[in-house]
Scaffold this motif. Sequence first.
Motif, PDB file in Angstrom:
ATOM      1  N   GLU A   1       0.820  -1.214   0.000  1.00 56.06           N
ATOM      2  CA  GLU A   1       0.000   0.000   0.000  1.00 56.06           C
ATOM      3  C   GLU A   1       0.855   1.265   0.000  1.00 56.06           C
ATOM      4  OE1 GLU A   1      -0.598  -2.067   3.266  1.00 56.06           O
ATOM      5  OE2 GLU A   1      -1.053  -3.403   1.586  1.00 56.06           O
ATOM      6  N   LEU A   2       2.060   1.194   0.573  1.00 54.20           N
ATOM      7  CA  LEU A   2       2.894   2.386   0.699  1.00 54.20           C
ATOM      8  C   LEU A   2       3.825   2.617  -0.495  1.00 54.20           C
ATOM      9  CD1 LEU A   2       3.839   2.236   4.490  1.00 54.20           C
ATOM     10  CD2 LEU A   2       2.117   3.639   3.382  1.00 54.20           C
ATOM     11  N   CYS A   3       3.786   1.723  -1.484  1.00 52.09           N
ATOM     12  CA  CYS A   3       4.613   1.930  -2.678  1.00 52.09           C
ATOM     13  C   CYS A   3       4.071   3.100  -3.481  1.00 52.09           C
ATOM     14  CB  CYS A   3       4.649   0.676  -3.546  1.00 52.09           C
ATOM     15  SG  CYS A   3       5.654  -0.606  -2.832  1.00 52.09           S
ATOM     16  N   LYS A   4       4.958   3.956  -3.957  1.00 54.22           N
ATOM     17  CA  LYS A   4       4.539   5.173  -4.660  1.00 54.22           C
ATOM     18  C   LYS A   4       4.758   5.092  -6.160  1.00 54.22           C
ATOM     19  CE  LYS A   4       5.526   8.045  -0.678  1.00 54.22           C
ATOM     20  NZ  LYS A   4       6.356   9.073  -0.087  1.00 54.22           N
ATOM     21  N   GLN A  35       3.092  -2.025 -10.656  1.00 54.19           N
ATOM     22  CA  GLN A  35       2.554  -2.854 -11.737  1.00 54.19           C
ATOM     23  C   GLN A  35       2.847  -4.341 -11.561  1.00 54.19           C
ATOM     24  OE1 GLN A  35       4.230  -1.750 -15.489  1.00 54.19           O
ATOM     25  NE2 GLN A  35       6.338  -1.981 -14.805  1.00 54.19           N
ATOM     26  N   PHE A  36       3.811  -4.686 -10.702  1.00 52.22           N
ATOM     27  CA  PHE A  36       4.150  -6.097 -10.490  1.00 52.22           C
ATOM     28  C   PHE A  36       3.600  -6.648  -9.175  1.00 52.22           C
ATOM     29  CE2 PHE A  36       7.584  -4.575 -13.296  1.00 52.22           C
ATOM     30  CZ  PHE A  36       7.353  -5.419 -14.358  1.00 52.22           C
ATOM     31  N   GLN A  37       2.713  -5.921  -8.499  1.00 55.82           N
ATOM     32  CA  GLN A  37       2.210  -6.357  -7.202  1.00 55.82           C
ATOM     33  C   GLN A  37       0.977  -7.240  -7.282  1.00 55.82           C
ATOM     34  OE1 GLN A  37       1.763  -2.724  -5.033  1.00 55.82           O
ATOM     35  NE2 GLN A  37       3.921  -2.633  -4.515  1.00 55.82           N
ATOM     36  N   ASP A  38       0.409  -7.426  -8.459  1.00 55.81           N
ATOM     37  CA  ASP A  38      -0.766  -8.272  -8.616  1.00 55.81           C
ATOM     38  C   ASP A  38      -0.395  -9.725  -8.375  1.00 55.81           C
ATOM     39  OD1 ASP A  38      -3.231  -9.258  -9.209  1.00 55.81           O
ATOM     40  OD2 ASP A  38      -3.038  -9.038 -11.386  1.00 55.81           O
ATOM     41  N   LYS A  57      -2.040 -12.312  -9.324  1.00 56.04           N
ATOM     42  CA  LYS A  57      -2.404 -13.138 -10.476  1.00 56.04           C
ATOM     43  C   LYS A  57      -1.754 -12.610 -11.765  1.00 56.04           C
ATOM     44  CE  LYS A  57      -6.833 -14.550  -8.578  1.00 56.04           C
ATOM     45  NZ  LYS A  57      -6.825 -13.857  -7.307  1.00 56.04           N
ATOM     46  N   ILE A  58      -0.577 -12.054 -11.648  1.00 58.31           N
ATOM     47  CA  ILE A  58       0.100 -11.475 -12.809  1.00 58.31           C
ATOM     48  C   ILE A  58       0.515 -12.585 -13.775  1.00 58.31           C
ATOM     49  CG2 ILE A  58       2.391 -11.478 -11.752  1.00 58.31           C
ATOM     50  CD1 ILE A  58       2.816  -8.733 -13.133  1.00 58.31           C
ATOM     51  N   LYS A  59       0.353 -12.317 -15.081  1.00 54.97           N
ATOM     52  CA  LYS A  59       0.703 -13.305 -16.102  1.00 54.97           C
ATOM     53  C   LYS A  59       1.609 -12.650 -17.142  1.00 54.97           C
ATOM     54  CE  LYS A  59      -3.515 -16.020 -15.779  1.00 54.97           C
ATOM     55  NZ  LYS A  59      -4.703 -16.473 -16.503  1.00 54.97           N
ATOM     56  N   PHE A  60       2.556 -13.400 -17.628  1.00 55.66           N
ATOM     57  CA  PHE A  60       3.442 -12.930 -18.681  1.00 55.66           C
ATOM     58  C   PHE A  60       3.223 -13.796 -19.906  1.00 55.66           C
ATOM     59  CE2 PHE A  60       5.527 -11.866 -14.700  1.00 55.66           C
ATOM     60  CZ  PHE A  60       5.764 -10.520 -14.877  1.00 55.66           C
ATOM     61  N   PRO A  61       2.817 -13.210 -21.037  1.00 53.65           N
ATOM     62  CA  PRO A  61       2.550 -14.031 -22.225  1.00 53.65           C
ATOM     63  C   PRO A  61       3.837 -14.559 -22.849  1.00 53.65           C
ATOM     64  CG  PRO A  61       2.329 -11.719 -22.748  1.00 53.65           C
ATOM     65  CD  PRO A  61       2.576 -11.797 -21.270  1.00 53.65           C
ATOM     66  N   LEU A  62       3.748 -15.786 -23.380  1.00 58.06           N
ATOM     67  CA  LEU A  62       4.854 -16.361 -24.128  1.00 58.06           C
ATOM     68  C   LEU A  62       4.604 -16.039 -25.604  1.00 58.06           C
ATOM     69  CD1 LEU A  62       4.951 -19.810 -22.335  1.00 58.06           C
ATOM     70  CD2 LEU A  62       6.566 -17.951 -22.040  1.00 58.06           C
TER      71      LEU A  62
END
Length: 178
Positions: free
Chosen positions: A134-137, A143-146, A148-153
């Motif tokens: 929460e304290l990240c500005k 953008q990488f805190q989700d 369920k983050i997915k990276f497409p191949l």
Amino acid sequence: MVKYRFHQYQVVGRSLPTPTDEHPKIFRMKLWATNEVRAKSKFWYFLRKLKKVKKSNGQILAINEIFEKNPTTIKNFGIWLRYQSRTGYHNMYKDYRDTTLNGAVAQMYDEMASRHRVRSPCIQIIKTATIPNELCKRENTKQFQDSKIKFPLVYRKVRPPTRKLKTTFKATRPNLFM
């Protein structure tokens, strides 16, 4: 294991005992340096500025490298720093996402060199802390805190199952969208 350029050291030192002060005050600093010799040099630099204790009338009691407790879990690190630019001194706060504090400090040195053209000797790290999401500005960190983050191949190429079926030239172009 990743080998970082900067390591975190804990340096403990004091001024030499004198007849008037037989038990001088002991000072401890956590600092980043490339090796122990440079960590000691930085210790005397800061102690000389803050407490008027020089290397010639002081002694180092201990120097230890500090390692990360959990180097496999990803965390958010906040770094407060002071740096010297061409125009003067500036204070700054930055947050980074990394597995170790040494990795976050390495990211900070790289970013300061690229975005602000600041050389590493001109940077003084004031404070570091592990911070909650929460304290990240910075958007770059958020953008990488989700979870369920997915990276497409994007580049998928069908490989032959055996070496016998491998050919150097094909009659058709490879289909990369599967």
